[in-house]
Design a protein around this motif. Structure first.
Motif, PDB file in Angstrom:
ATOM      1  N   UNK A 190       0.823  -1.197   0.000  1.00 32.25           N
ATOM      2  CA  UNK A 190       0.000   0.000   0.000  1.00 32.25           C
ATOM      3  C   UNK A 190       0.864   1.258   0.000  1.00 32.25           C
ATOM      4  N   UNK A 191       0.238   2.384  -0.289  1.00 28.80           N
ATOM      5  CA  UNK A 191       0.957   3.663  -0.343  1.00 28.80           C
ATOM      6  C   UNK A 191       1.530   3.967   1.033  1.00 28.80           C
ATOM      7  N   UNK A 192       2.805   4.360   1.079  1.00 25.75           N
ATOM      8  CA  UNK A 192       3.469   4.574   2.360  1.00 25.75           C
ATOM      9  C   UNK A 192       3.140   5.918   2.986  1.00 25.75           C
ATOM     10  N   UNK A 193       2.905   6.952   2.171  1.00 19.44           N
ATOM     11  CA  UNK A 193       2.603   8.290   2.687  1.00 19.44           C
ATOM     12  C   UNK A 193       1.349   8.815   2.012  1.00 19.44           C
ATOM     13  N   UNK A 194       0.553   9.530   2.762  1.00 23.36           N
ATOM     14  CA  UNK A 194      -0.685  10.079   2.221  1.00 23.36           C
ATOM     15  C   UNK A 194      -0.407  10.900   0.972  1.00 23.36           C
ATOM     16  N   UNK A 195      -1.146  10.603  -0.103  1.00 24.51           N
ATOM     17  CA  UNK A 195      -0.971  11.312  -1.365  1.00 24.51           C
ATOM     18  C   UNK A 195       0.146  10.774  -2.230  1.00 24.51           C
ATOM     19  N   UNK A 196       0.815   9.716  -1.773  1.00 23.18           N
ATOM     20  CA  UNK A 196       1.937   9.156  -2.524  1.00 23.18           C
ATOM     21  C   UNK A 196       1.492   8.256  -3.661  1.00 23.18           C
ATOM     22  N   UNK A 197       2.472   7.746  -4.381  1.00 21.74           N
ATOM     23  CA  UNK A 197       2.185   6.899  -5.544  1.00 21.74           C
ATOM     24  C   UNK A 197       3.098   5.703  -5.621  1.00 21.74           C
ATOM     25  N   UNK A 198       3.398   5.081  -4.474  1.00 15.22           N
ATOM     26  CA  UNK A 198       4.301   3.929  -4.464  1.00 15.22           C
ATOM     27  C   UNK A 198       3.579   2.617  -4.172  1.00 15.22           C
ATOM     28  N   UNK A 199       2.274   2.578  -4.444  1.00 12.21           N
ATOM     29  CA  UNK A 199       1.539   1.330  -4.279  1.00 12.21           C
ATOM     30  C   UNK A 199       1.915   0.324  -5.365  1.00 12.21           C
TER      31      UNK A 199
ATOM     32  N   UNK B 194       3.163  -9.388 -18.920  1.00 11.51           N
ATOM     33  CA  UNK B 194       3.019 -10.839 -18.956  1.00 11.51           C
ATOM     34  C   UNK B 194       3.489 -11.496 -17.656  1.00 11.51           C
ATOM     35  N   UNK B 195       3.774 -10.695 -16.629  1.00 13.44           N
ATOM     36  CA  UNK B 195       4.222 -11.269 -15.361  1.00 13.44           C
ATOM     37  C   UNK B 195       3.311 -10.928 -14.184  1.00 13.44           C
ATOM     38  N   UNK B 196       2.299 -10.079 -14.400  1.00 14.52           N
ATOM     39  CA  UNK B 196       1.348  -9.756 -13.351  1.00 14.52           C
ATOM     40  C   UNK B 196       1.855  -8.805 -12.294  1.00 14.52           C
ATOM     41  N   UNK B 197       2.998  -8.148 -12.545  1.00 20.09           N
ATOM     42  CA  UNK B 197       3.571  -7.234 -11.555  1.00 20.09           C
ATOM     43  C   UNK B 197       3.280  -5.791 -11.964  1.00 20.09           C
ATOM     44  N   UNK B 198       2.645  -5.032 -11.041  1.00 19.28           N
ATOM     45  CA  UNK B 198       2.260  -3.650 -11.308  1.00 19.28           C
ATOM     46  C   UNK B 198       2.760  -2.757 -10.175  1.00 19.28           C
ATOM     47  N   UNK B 199       3.172  -1.549 -10.509  1.00 26.01           N
ATOM     48  CA  UNK B 199       3.682  -0.634  -9.491  1.00 26.01           C
ATOM     49  C   UNK B 199       3.386   0.809  -9.892  1.00 26.01           C
ATOM     50  N   UNK B 200       3.636   1.727  -8.932  1.00 22.62           N
ATOM     51  CA  UNK B 200       3.452   3.152  -9.194  1.00 22.62           C
ATOM     52  C   UNK B 200       2.018   3.616  -9.059  1.00 22.62           C
ATOM     53  N   UNK B 201       1.286   3.068  -8.077  1.00 21.20           N
ATOM     54  CA  UNK B 201      -0.136   3.393  -7.934  1.00 21.20           C
ATOM     55  C   UNK B 201      -0.391   4.246  -6.696  1.00 21.20           C
ATOM     56  N   UNK B 202      -1.297   5.197  -6.826  1.00 19.87           N
ATOM     57  CA  UNK B 202      -1.813   5.933  -5.679  1.00 19.87           C
ATOM     58  C   UNK B 202      -2.973   5.130  -5.086  1.00 19.87           C
TER      59      UNK B 202
ATOM     60  N   UNK C  93      -4.530   1.165  -0.418  1.00 21.36           N
ATOM     61  CA  UNK C  93      -4.876   2.122   0.623  1.00 21.36           C
ATOM     62  C   UNK C  93      -3.687   3.039   0.916  1.00 21.36           C
ATOM     63  N   UNK C  94      -3.954   4.076   1.706  1.00 20.72           N
ATOM     64  CA  UNK C  94      -2.913   5.003   2.120  1.00 20.72           C
ATOM     65  C   UNK C  94      -3.160   5.421   3.558  1.00 20.72           C
ATOM     66  N   UNK C  95      -2.116   5.819   4.292  1.00 23.08           N
ATOM     67  CA  UNK C  95      -2.339   6.276   5.666  1.00 23.08           C
ATOM     68  C   UNK C  95      -2.975   7.655   5.695  1.00 23.08           C
TER      69      UNK C  95
END
Length: 268
Positions: A93-102, A125-133, A156-158
């Motif tokens: 999950x997102x580490x900081x509120x408003x971040x985009x590291x989900x 083709x590997x099912x790995x996704x990153x960079x989400x708010x 989610x985010x804190x």
């Protein structure tokens, strides 16, 4: 005779069967009788089995009877493939509120051949996704049989780092107990520090700490809430002003006889 189908198909799709009499001069005047698993039967040349399930897997037989009353059979296998069974293998999950590291990884526990993962046009083709708010994301997976299924992922985010409030300014007499009134840090860590003047905090991390050794005059204290993980630090100040107690002196005649009067003067 011949028998074939559009197998393999995915669960929920239709199986189309194709029967024929390929004997010379016998293209017309034929009758067809189809039979198969799960009680399937039909008498048309090219029947359709709608909304197929795994119970439709197996061998289907068509009996073709020509215009002369002669009959022969042909068979065709049918495979109804299940849709990919999906799991969220891992999720960050997102580490900081408003971040985009989900981030998240989707795994397939069945299916056939290769897998194509599609998150709203973000394909791999590997099912790995990153960079989400924070938010809801849908991933569709298609396997080698062109069977597809989807899975939702909620990132989610804190809560935001708490904004500090050091409380109302105070004016007290020297020697009075000073109790501060900062707000509690729901997210982050709060700490009192001396900005000007003097004072010793009973517990510098307690928003309602008492202060000893407060000097006369203006004393300013800062309530700082830090969120080191998110590199956020904000402060709010409170002023505590202490006033010196007045010193009074009395002058005049203080020794008189009974029945006499005296004038006294009180000076501060």
């Amino acid at each position: 005779p011949t028998a074939s189908s559009n197998s393999p198909v995915c669960e929920g799709q239709s199986v189309s069967f194709f029967g024929d009499n390929t004997a010379s001069g016998q293209t017309t005047g034929n009758s067809y009788l189809w039979g198969g698993p799960n009680g399937f039967n039909d008498i048309v040349k090219n029947p359709i089995l709608s909304n197929a399930t795994a119970a439709a897997n197996g061998t289907y037989t068509v009996t073709v009877t020509n215009q002369f009353g002669c009959s022969l059979t042909a068979t065709t296998p049918v495979t109804v493939a299940p849709p990919p069974a999906l799991n969220i293998q891992s999720q960050t999950n997102v580490s900081c509120n408003g971040g985009g590291d989900g981030a998240f990884t989707i795994e397939v526990t069945n299916g056939f051949g290769f897998y194509l993962y599609d998150q709203n046009g973000n394909i791999n083709f590997d099912g790995m996704f990153s960079g989400f708010s924070a938010g809801l994301y849908i991933v569709q997976v298609t396997d080698g049989n062109s069977c597809a299924s989807s899975i939702p992922v909620t990132i989610t985010e804190p809560d935001p780092t708490t904004i500090p409030d050091a409380g109302q300014d105070q004016t007290l007499c020297v020697g009075a107990t000073v109790t501060l009134a900062g707000n509690a840090a729901a997210v982050g860590t709060g700490t009192w520090t001396v900005v000007t003047g003097s004072g010793t905090f009973t517990n510098a991390n307690d928003p309602a700490t008492t202060v000893t050794g407060v000097g006369a005059g203006l004393n300013t204290y800062a309530w700082t809430i830090d969120n080191a993980l998110c590199f956020i630090s904000n402060s709010d100040n409170v002023d505590v002003t202490t006033t010196v107690l007045p010193t009074a002196t009395v002058s005049g005649t203080t020794s008189i006889c009974n029945g006499q009067s005296s004038n006294l003067t009180l000076d501060f």
